[in-house]
Design a protein around this motif. Structure first.
Motif, PDB file in Angstrom:
ATOM      1  N   LYS A   7       1.910  -5.840  11.493  1.00 18.77           N
ATOM      2  CA  LYS A   7       0.956  -6.123  10.322  1.00 18.77           C
ATOM      3  C   LYS A   7       0.229  -7.040  10.595  1.00 18.77           C
ATOM      4  O   LYS A   7       0.560  -8.152  10.952  1.00 18.77           O
ATOM      5  CB  LYS A   7       1.593  -6.402   8.865  1.00 18.77           C
ATOM      6  CG  LYS A   7       2.564  -5.339   8.371  1.00 18.77           C
ATOM      7  CD  LYS A   7       3.137  -5.806   6.973  1.00 18.77           C
ATOM      8  CE  LYS A   7       4.204  -6.842   6.903  1.00 18.77           C
ATOM      9  NZ  LYS A   7       4.792  -7.215   5.782  1.00 18.77           N
ATOM     10  N   ASN A 216      -1.095  -4.386  -1.676  1.00 19.19           N
ATOM     11  CA  ASN A 216      -0.009  -4.794  -1.551  1.00 19.19           C
ATOM     12  C   ASN A 216       0.540  -4.481  -0.068  1.00 19.19           C
ATOM     13  O   ASN A 216      -0.026  -3.419   0.628  1.00 19.19           O
ATOM     14  CB  ASN A 216       1.212  -4.751  -2.570  1.00 19.19           C
ATOM     15  CG  ASN A 216       1.256  -3.185  -2.939  1.00 19.19           C
ATOM     16  OD1 ASN A 216       1.274  -2.339  -2.441  1.00 19.19           O
ATOM     17  ND2 ASN A 216       0.905  -3.115  -4.214  1.00 19.19           N
ATOM     18  N   ASP A 217       2.028  -4.740   0.089  1.00 20.25           N
ATOM     19  CA  ASP A 217       2.588  -4.631   1.410  1.00 20.25           C
ATOM     20  C   ASP A 217       2.611  -3.087   1.506  1.00 20.25           C
ATOM     21  O   ASP A 217       2.722  -2.334   2.419  1.00 20.25           O
ATOM     22  CB  ASP A 217       3.755  -5.357   1.380  1.00 20.25           C
ATOM     23  CG  ASP A 217       4.697  -5.088   2.709  1.00 20.25           C
ATOM     24  OD1 ASP A 217       4.026  -5.227   3.696  1.00 20.25           O
ATOM     25  OD2 ASP A 217       5.815  -4.784   2.885  1.00 20.25           O
ATOM     26  N   PHE A 245       0.475  -9.370   2.380  1.00 21.40           N
ATOM     27  CA  PHE A 245       1.716  -9.145   3.536  1.00 21.40           C
ATOM     28  C   PHE A 245       2.995  -9.255   2.980  1.00 21.40           C
ATOM     29  O   PHE A 245       3.882  -9.121   4.055  1.00 21.40           O
ATOM     30  CB  PHE A 245       1.259 -10.248   4.736  1.00 21.40           C
ATOM     31  CG  PHE A 245      -0.055  -9.729   5.290  1.00 21.40           C
ATOM     32  CD1 PHE A 245      -0.154  -8.646   5.991  1.00 21.40           C
ATOM     33  CD2 PHE A 245      -0.935 -10.647   5.463  1.00 21.40           C
ATOM     34  CE1 PHE A 245      -1.390  -8.447   6.693  1.00 21.40           C
ATOM     35  CE2 PHE A 245      -2.380 -10.499   6.247  1.00 21.40           C
ATOM     36  CZ  PHE A 245      -2.407  -9.334   6.647  1.00 21.40           C
ATOM     37  N   LYS A 247       6.668  -8.815   1.625  1.00 22.61           N
ATOM     38  CA  LYS A 247       7.427  -7.661   1.322  1.00 22.61           C
ATOM     39  C   LYS A 247       7.645  -7.917  -0.199  1.00 22.61           C
ATOM     40  O   LYS A 247       7.961  -6.791  -0.891  1.00 22.61           O
ATOM     41  CB  LYS A 247       8.697  -7.796   2.091  1.00 22.61           C
ATOM     42  CG  LYS A 247       8.478  -7.429   3.399  1.00 22.61           C
ATOM     43  CD  LYS A 247       9.696  -6.898   4.015  1.00 22.61           C
ATOM     44  CE  LYS A 247       9.541  -6.348   5.622  1.00 22.61           C
ATOM     45  NZ  LYS A 247       9.312  -7.542   6.618  1.00 22.61           N
TER      46      LYS A 247
END
Ligand SMILES: Cc1cc2nc3c(=O)[nH]c(=O)nc-3n(C[C@H](O)[C@H](O)[C@H](O)COP(=O)(O)O)c2cc1C
Length: 446
Positions: A7, A216-217, A245, A247
């Motif tokens: 990411k 969101n993630d 980023f 979780k």
């Protein structure tokens, strides 16, 4: 370095400074890109270790803001993005940072007039020979991985040809922004082009351009799957709220801004970079009272006050002052030790006294110490005062020595304000000559 399953926080001019990158890393980004730095600026930069903030600063002489700043905290995770149209110059610029960054990325996607007219950014997409020359020169000349970031060409065939050419140069990954050069970011991203590229080349493809749908993630992962890509690069959505980023889920914006302001203190982020990033984070509420206050702010303390962090900001200023004082003392001791003999001789004519110039002491009158000394000089037909001001980097502090009538006048202090050090040297001179310069005395005289 492996570019798969990452990411990535993408490159953004004015935003992707060290403070912003550290924020993204803290929230879970695996890699962070610097903003694009143009090669011909970078080749003039000098590398300095900033002892106070523990940062490595690449700064061009005579400028205040480092062109590029990094630190141990992002070691192995920061990619330096270069803007170039010339292989040799690009290599020269990248060599300067080779030992401080994890990889080099060549910007081949920027559609801005400044880039394209200069033959950089998206202009390279149509110049395969130049692409080849730049990439092979960097791949062969550097010990760290080289990647590039492109936009799509108008047909899939052309785009695939370009990617095959890039792969043949030995780059380790390609970041693909799924839009054409003229397409703005509100338009749909060509995820289908990215999917086809992943089937054509073997190296990891980093999908980019999905921010409109990333909150969101999980959305990052959806975008990756939709593009069949190895990795995802997020730019705008990360700028608006870097905690995408995480979780564990995205955090409230205020928490993110405050954390960013705290990190900005820790690495002494340049005020206008801090302001720009906060403005972008507040993009949806810029017309609110708070947004307008940020937009109108002209100094660090104003922004920190808006977010209730003035104490932290003032602590920073105090730390800086203490450090400058300590460094000045250290330097003086070293100078004295190294140059004892010369100093003794010079000291016969060097007059050092305590004097601090403060504007408010002279606010009501036009008589500054320098102007009083000038008037005295003219009246007595003496040679003109000569001010020599030394600059000390990386602290950016100054000390002025005044040469006047065969003597030298200075203070023991290094100060952040250049003009004030000249005024202070003039104060030392006036005091030594017994000429009054204090505001009260001037008022009585007139
Ligand atoms: C403020 C801003 C600055 C940017 N600066 C750069 C840059 O320096 N280099 C670059 O390759 N792309 C730059 N871009 C483009 C982004 O990296 C990215 O390709 C684009 O925004 C699409 O990705 P996204 O949908 O995740 O935002 C910039 C974008 C923005 C919004």
């Amino acid at each position: 370095m492996d570019y798969s399953n990452k990411k990535i926080c993408g490159p953004m001019v004015r935003c992707s400074t060290l403070a912003f990158r550290l924020l993204a890393l803290e929230y879970g980004a695996d890699l962070v890109y610097s903003e694009e730095i143009i090669d011909y600026k970078m080749i003039n930069a000098k590398r300095n270790y900033n002892e106070l903030f523990k940062t490595i600063d690449f700064t061009v002489d005579g400028t205040e803001k480092p062109l590029f700043q990094t630190s141990e905290k992002e070691k192995g995770k920061v990619i330096f993005q270069i803007g170039t149209n010339n292989a040799d110059r690009a290599l020269k610029a990248c060599k300067l940072v080779e030992n401080d960054v994890a990889g080099i990325d060549v910007n081949m996607g920027c559609p801005k007039e400044f880039s394209v007219q200069g033959g950089m950014g998206a202009a390279l997409l149509k110049k395969p020979d130049q692409v080849k020359e730049i990439l092979t020169t960097l791949v062969n000349g550097l010990s760290i991985p080289v990647t590039c970031k492109i936009r799509c060409l108008h047909t899939l065939e052309e785009t695939l040809e370009l990617c095959k050419l890039i792969e043949s140069c030995g780059v380790k990954a390609i970041a693909v922004h799924g839009r054409f050069q003229e397409e703005r970011s509100r338009m749909p991203n060509h995820d289908d082009f990215i999917r086809e590229i992943t089937k054509t080349v073997q190296i990891p493809i980093i999908a980019n351009g999905g921010s409109n749908d990333i909150k969101n993630d999980e959305d990052i992962e959806k975008f990756r799957v939709n593009c069949n890509a190895s990795s995802v690069m997020v730019a705008r959505a990360a700028m608006w709220n870097s905690s995408i980023f995480r979780k564990e889920g995205t955090l409230p914006l205020d928490d993110v801004i405050k954390r960013f302001l705290q990190i900005s203190i820790e690495v002494d982020n340049y005020f206008f970079s801090t302001k720009y990033a906060v403005q972008q984070m507040l993009h949806e509420e810029l017309s609110s009272v708070r947004g307008a206050a940020v937009l109108g702010s002209l100094a660090g303390e104003e922004i920190y006050q808006i977010f209730g962090m003035l104490d932290q900001y003032n602590d920073l200023q105090q730390r800086k002052e203490d450090f400058f004082r300590f460094s000045a003392l250290k330097r003086k001791t070293e100078e004295a030790e190294n140059d004892e003999h010369k100093k003794v001789k010079e000291n016969e004519k060097l007059i050092v006294r305590h004097a601090k110039y403060s504007k408010k002491d002279f606010r009501e009158g036009v008589y500054t110490p320098k102007s009083i000394l000038n008037a005295y000089t003219i009246q007595n037909k003496l040679p003109k005062p000569i001010y020599r001001t030394e600059e000390k980097l990386p602290e950016k502090v100054y000390k002025s020595t005044l040469e006047y009538n065969d003597f030298f006048y200075t203070t023991p202090y290094w100060e952040p304000n250049k003009k004030h050090t000249e005024q202070a040297a003039a104060m030392v001179c006036l005091e030594s000559l017994g000429i009054s310069y204090k505001h009260e005395d001037q008022k009585k005289k007139n």
